[in-house]
Write a protein that holds these residues in place. Structure first.
Motif, short mmCIF file in Angstrom:
data_model
loop_
_atom_site.label_atom_id
_atom_site.label_comp_id
_atom_site.label_asym_id
_atom_site.label_seq_id
_atom_site.Cartn_x
_atom_site.Cartn_y
_atom_site.Cartn_z
N SER A 238 -41.04 -65.13 -4.78
CA SER A 238 -39.70 -65.68 -5.29
C SER A 238 -38.62 -65.58 -4.15
O SER A 238 -37.84 -66.79 -4.11
CB SER A 238 -39.44 -65.44 -6.54
N ASP A 239 -38.42 -64.68 -3.69
CA ASP A 239 -37.31 -64.37 -2.94
C ASP A 239 -37.37 -65.20 -1.66
O ASP A 239 -36.32 -65.89 -1.28
CB ASP A 239 -37.00 -63.04 -2.73
N LEU A 240 -38.65 -65.28 -1.37
CA LEU A 240 -38.78 -65.97 0.14
C LEU A 240 -38.64 -67.37 -0.02
O LEU A 240 -37.91 -68.15 0.70
CB LEU A 240 -40.23 -65.91 0.71
N THR A 241 -38.97 -67.96 -1.18
CA THR A 241 -38.76 -69.25 -1.64
C THR A 241 -37.49 -69.64 -1.68
O THR A 241 -36.92 -70.79 -1.25
CB THR A 241 -39.70 -69.44 -2.92
N LEU A 242 -36.65 -68.93 -2.30
CA LEU A 242 -35.10 -69.08 -2.43
C LEU A 242 -34.25 -68.84 -1.38
O LEU A 242 -33.02 -69.33 -1.49
CB LEU A 242 -34.78 -68.20 -3.75
N MET B 11 -36.69 -56.87 1.60
CA MET B 11 -37.78 -57.46 2.12
C MET B 11 -37.86 -58.84 3.01
O MET B 11 -38.45 -59.09 3.65
CB MET B 11 -38.75 -57.57 0.90
N THR B 12 -36.76 -59.84 2.43
CA THR B 12 -36.90 -60.78 3.16
C THR B 12 -35.98 -60.85 4.64
O THR B 12 -36.51 -61.59 5.53
CB THR B 12 -36.06 -62.02 2.54
N VAL C 284 -43.83 -50.77 0.07
CA VAL C 284 -43.75 -51.31 -1.41
C VAL C 284 -45.19 -51.55 -1.92
O VAL C 284 -46.14 -51.79 -1.16
CB VAL C 284 -43.04 -52.58 -1.49
N SER C 285 -45.36 -51.61 -3.10
CA SER C 285 -47.04 -51.97 -3.46
C SER C 285 -47.08 -53.45 -3.91
O SER C 285 -45.95 -54.27 -3.98
CB SER C 285 -47.01 -51.14 -4.96
N ASN C 286 -48.19 -53.58 -4.16
CA ASN C 286 -48.51 -55.26 -4.40
C ASN C 286 -47.79 -55.57 -5.83
O ASN C 286 -47.91 -56.79 -5.99
CB ASN C 286 -49.80 -55.49 -4.58
N ASP C 287 -47.31 -54.61 -6.46
CA ASP C 287 -46.59 -55.00 -7.79
C ASP C 287 -45.17 -55.94 -7.26
O ASP C 287 -44.96 -56.60 -8.18
CB ASP C 287 -46.07 -53.77 -8.60
N ILE D 264 -45.08 -58.29 -5.10
CA ILE D 264 -45.56 -59.71 -4.31
C ILE D 264 -44.79 -60.67 -4.98
O ILE D 264 -44.39 -61.75 -4.26
CB ILE D 264 -47.07 -59.75 -4.05
N ALA D 265 -44.89 -60.96 -6.00
CA ALA D 265 -44.34 -62.02 -6.91
C ALA D 265 -42.78 -62.21 -6.85
O ALA D 265 -42.47 -63.39 -6.70
CB ALA D 265 -44.69 -62.09 -8.50
N GLN D 266 -42.29 -61.00 -6.73
CA GLN D 266 -40.86 -60.90 -6.66
C GLN D 266 -40.71 -61.41 -5.07
O GLN D 266 -39.66 -62.16 -4.82
CB GLN D 266 -40.01 -59.73 -7.11
#
Length: 106
Positions: A46-50, A6-7, A36-39, A41-43
């Motif tokens: 987090s991945d984008l931030t890291l 995704m990143t 992917v589903s909105n389930d 989004i949090a992951q």
């Protein structure tokens, strides 16, 4: 889901833009590309931030790190006030109640 992460999809999408991109638009592109589903989004957030390739700007907009000057993407930590032990002891005696974990409703 696609074999690309995704990143990686976000990197390609943001890389095609000349300005910073709102997170919602990046997420919409990831969903469109991968299904992917909105389930997730949090992951993804987090991945984008890291991911060191990205920098978060004002208003939850993102840009590629390679396009941002160091000064524009880093906070001067010398301007942040930190509490030291003396400051904490002053707070404890200020009449504020401190609840122990035994008294809480956990």
């Amino acid at each position: 889901m696609s074999t690309r992460s995704m990143t990686d999809i976000a990197y390609e999408y943001v890389g095609k833009r000349k300005t910073s991109v709102p997170f919602a638009k990046i997420w919409a592109e990831v969903v469109k590309t991968t299904g992917v589903s909105n389930d997730h989004i949090a992951q993804f957030y987090s991945d984008l931030t890291l991911d060191p390739r990205f920098v978060s700007m004002k208003d939850n907009k993102w840009v590629l790190r390679e396009r941002v000057k160091y000064e524009d993407s880093h906070i001067d930590l010398s301007e942040i006030e930190l509490l030291d032990d003396e400051d904490e002891s002053e707070t404890e005696g200020s009449g504020q109640e401190v609840m122990s974990t035994e008294e809480s409703d956990y």
